[in-house]
Design an enzyme around this catalytic site. Structure first.
Site, PDB file in Angstrom:
ATOM      1  N   ASP A 437      10.993   1.807   7.352  1.00 49.88           N
ATOM      2  CA  ASP A 437      10.897   2.774   6.254  1.00 49.88           C
ATOM      3  C   ASP A 437      11.528   4.105   6.658  1.00 49.88           C
ATOM      4  OD1 ASP A 437      10.228   3.724   3.757  1.00 49.88           O
ATOM      5  OD2 ASP A 437       8.104   3.223   3.909  1.00 49.88           O
ATOM      6  N   ASP A 506       9.548   1.960  -4.869  1.00 49.76           N
ATOM      7  CA  ASP A 506       8.101   1.930  -4.667  1.00 49.76           C
ATOM      8  C   ASP A 506       7.352   1.624  -5.957  1.00 49.76           C
ATOM      9  OD1 ASP A 506       8.295   2.499  -1.975  1.00 49.76           O
ATOM     10  OD2 ASP A 506       8.011   4.658  -2.226  1.00 49.76           O
TER      11      ASP A 506
END
Length: 687
Positions: A437, A506
């Site tokens: 990430d 997301d």
């Protein structure tokens, strides 16, 4: 001196030529095989007025002395009005190199081309060498200029957005002037994708595309002139100022890729998909495992017992890989601390992390882990030991985003720390999945103790990122690497060649995600698209959808589950198991097949068709209102399938159809309030 070279791809050819004066290379033709057999569609007649010939010619790569008014690809200082002369050319198979040199500055430029035989994408990059005695400053540093004939104006399609709303398609018509997208964030970015599709405003067929293989700051510019030519410039952006090129030094630009399709934007998408499948190489044939990710179920509240409870349910419904997300390492109770200290928390795993991993494996699951290795919290042992490792400008305050700083990956010691940390985790535990990430852009453009104008921070960071990813893939070939950056902020061709899947957003809510994935598939292939089934309700469109809708949607790429499955009822778990099993039956078609988008999220028809070796899979959704369905007369939605054999009979959803019927009348789907999505296999039949 006039010469021409042609590169031929699967269905496309790209022809460049050297004018008699030898001052630049120009595009002669770009399109289907045979397009170069005739006068160049990019040539012009008449005399340029109040500008130079280079400003109106289809120049392939132009220093400012060649295109002083219409936009150069390269600007060098202290040289002014830089121009050069042809030196040499070499073509070998699908590759071409053309060399130019400027005697005054000592700059040498090698223009590189590659158009693979099984692809319709031309790769272009430039190798710049300072053969002089004095340092040079590269002010503008493009990778390529692509010329497209647009006699009636240019219709530009691009992908824009923001966090949780990535890959939103947009179209604009450029009658004259300039259009620009890009990022100065030191990362690809949420705001725009490095992708642009261009066609003539009155022609819905032939379409050209440009994309950039670069994970730092970038720019794509389209400029249409008065004579009907649109030229697209693509390259990286030196946000910290001009890049230094010392005597004897060489700099290589990122690859700018150009694509052509006779079948519009949707056909262009299939060209990009095929290209990205080629970038995957033999890793494409690896089965994309169904994953479970614990983030939306537990957030930072990670414990061995809680994760094992999730893993047990995940195994029951057919999940193959269990991924523990953020919260597994020391000091990580929320987002204010812990980043940089990549040691499993003994308080959360009292029997040892290796014992926990072993228990997950005994459930029949592979194991994965979330990391954010380029980041550090001010509250961490790493930052306490190495505060100089973060980007900073001497005498200026440091900016935190999400309570974290960004490590200066361009420093050799930081690159070594990140690589050794990840390599150690993969060697120390039985990990087969790594989610990488990246949750904040670079803000401070500096390095402690180094003058601001000296380092190429952007280039150094990206180069180190690529080296680490390549080393991990080399040393741990069994590990699947997922690229994530607060959602889709790191999705580009360079990452597509170095990771196995990417995380588009997301936002996992059904209608929101349907729009995101529709835009994503215009530029990127489904084998790269990780998608989860969750319980999210929506940020921009909160209309409820069934569990079936969510599973069909997540099955459009690489299926994952991220809901708190401990809370699902027995009936929901049973339904989930059925959908997981169905996905496993068709996932090779989905991840490797040819893609046709049918309609879209804002239309009555909304489906994606995947075709591989005669197998056809259709994923369809009802994106409209659910109330009132079935209460008044209505006809089913018809999905007009593509690329079938008109004379062949097909079976689908319990009925028989000719290929002609499925392509002209369409496959009927009848939506109800309880049936808002479906996965339909279309099979050839002899009856």
């Amino acid at each position: 001196m006039s010469r021409e070279w042609t590169l031929r791809g699967a269905t496309t050819e790209y022809t460049v030529g050297l004018p008699e004066h030898g001052g630049w290379l120009e595009l002669r033709a770009w399109g289907p095989h045979g397009v170069s057999d005739g006068p160049s569609p990019l040539g012009y007649v008449g005399r340029p007025q109040y500008m130079t010939p280079g400003d109106v010619a289809a120049v392939e790569y132009a220093p400012d002395g060649v295109r002083p008014f219409a936009g150069p690809d390269l600007v060098v200082r202290p040289a002014r009005a830089l121009s050069w002369s042809f030196e040499d050319a070499a073509q070998e198979g699908d590759s071409l190199r053309v060399d130019f040199a400027d005697a005054g500055s000592g700059l040498r430029a090698a223009l590189h081309y590659r158009l693979a035989a099984d692809s319709d994408v031309v790769e272009r990059w430039v190798e710049l060498t300072n053969a002089g005695d004095s340092p040079l400053q590269l002010v503008e540093l493009g990778s390529a200029g692509f010329s497209v004939p647009t006699p009636h104006g240019a219709r530009l399609t691009y992908l824009s957005g923001q966090w949780a709303q990535e890959f939103t398609p947009a179209t604009t018509e450029l009658r004259r002037g300039r259009f620009e997208i890009g990022s100065t964030l030191g990362v690809t970015g949420h705001q725009f994708s490095p992708y642009l599709a261009v066609r003539d405003a009155r022609d819905t067929g032939p379409t050209w595309g440009v994309a950039l293989a670069w994970t730092g700051s970038w720019r794509i510019v389209a400029e249409r002139d008065a004579a009907g030519l649109t030229r697209i410039r693509a390259g990286r952006v030196a946000v910290e100022g001009p890049l230094a090129l010392a005597p004897g030094a060489t700099l290589v630009t990122p690859v700018a890729a150009g694509a052509y399709s006779a079948e519009g934007v949707d056909g262009l998408a299939r060209v990009w998909h095929a290209y990205e499948r080629g970038l995957a190489g033999d890793r494409l044939t690896r089965t994309r495992k169904v994953i479970y990710n614990s983030w939306e179920a537990t957030y930072f509240d990670v414990t061995a017992a809680g994760q094992l409870a999730l893993a047990e349910v995940a195994a029951e419904i057919g999940v193959e890989t269990f991924v523990v997300d953020d919260g597994w390492f020391v000091g990580r109770g929320d987002d204010t601390a812990g980043l940089g200290d990549w040691t499993p928390d003994p308080a959360k795993f009292p029997d040892g992390f290796d014992t926990f991993v072993d228990r997950v494996r005994k459930l029949g699951l592979e194991f994965g882990l979330w990391v954010e290795p380029e980041m550090v919290n001010p509250r961490s042992a790493l930052y306490e030991a190495h505060p100089d490792w973060v980007y900073q400008v001497d005498g200026r305050p440091r900016t935190t985003i999400r309570n974290q700083y960004l490590l200066d990956l361009g420093r050799p010691e930081v690159e070594e720390f990140v690589h050794s940390t990840l390599d150690g985790l993969l060697r120390g535990y039985d990990i087969t999945y790594l989610k990488w990430d990246f949750n904040r852009p670079r803000t401070e453009p500096g390095r402690m103790g180094v003058p601001l104008e000296d380092p190429d921070l952007d280039g150094a960071h990206v180069a180190a990122l690529y080296r680490i990813l390549e080393a991990l893939r080399r040393d741990h070939p069994h590990v699947t690497v997922e690229g994530c950056a607060a959602g889709g902020a790191r999705v580009d061709l360079a990452m597509a060649s170095r990771v196995d899947v990417v995380w588009p957003s997301d936002n996992t809510a059904p209608i929101d995600r349907l729009r995101i994935q529709d835009g994503y598939l215009r530029a990127h292939a489904p084998h790269l698209m990780s998608s989860w089934v969750t319980d999210a309700t929506g940020l921009f469109d909160t209309r409820p959808r069934s569990l079936a809708f969510r599973f069909v949607l997540a099955s459009a790429g690489v299926l994952g589950i991220g809901a708190d499955i401990r809370r699902w009822s027995a009936a929901e778990r049973t339904e989930a198991a059925r959908w997981v099993a169905r996905y496993k039956q068709v996932r090779d078609v989905v991840t490797q097949g040819e893609v046709h988008r049918i309609g879209g999220p804002d239309e009555e028809r909304c489906a994606v068709q995947y075709t591989l070796d005669g197998r056809v899979v259709v994923l369809a959704w009802n994106p409209g209102p659910l109330d009132g369905l079935g209460t008044v007369p209505a006809r089913p939605v018809r999905l007009k399938l593509r690329a079938l054999d008109p004379a062949t009979r097909y079976a689908a959803a319990g009925a028989l159809y000719s290929g002609a019927h499925l392509m002209s009348a369409g496959l009927p789907v009848h939506w109800t309030a309880d049936h808002d999505a479906d996965l339909i296999e279309v099979t050839q039949t002899s009856s």
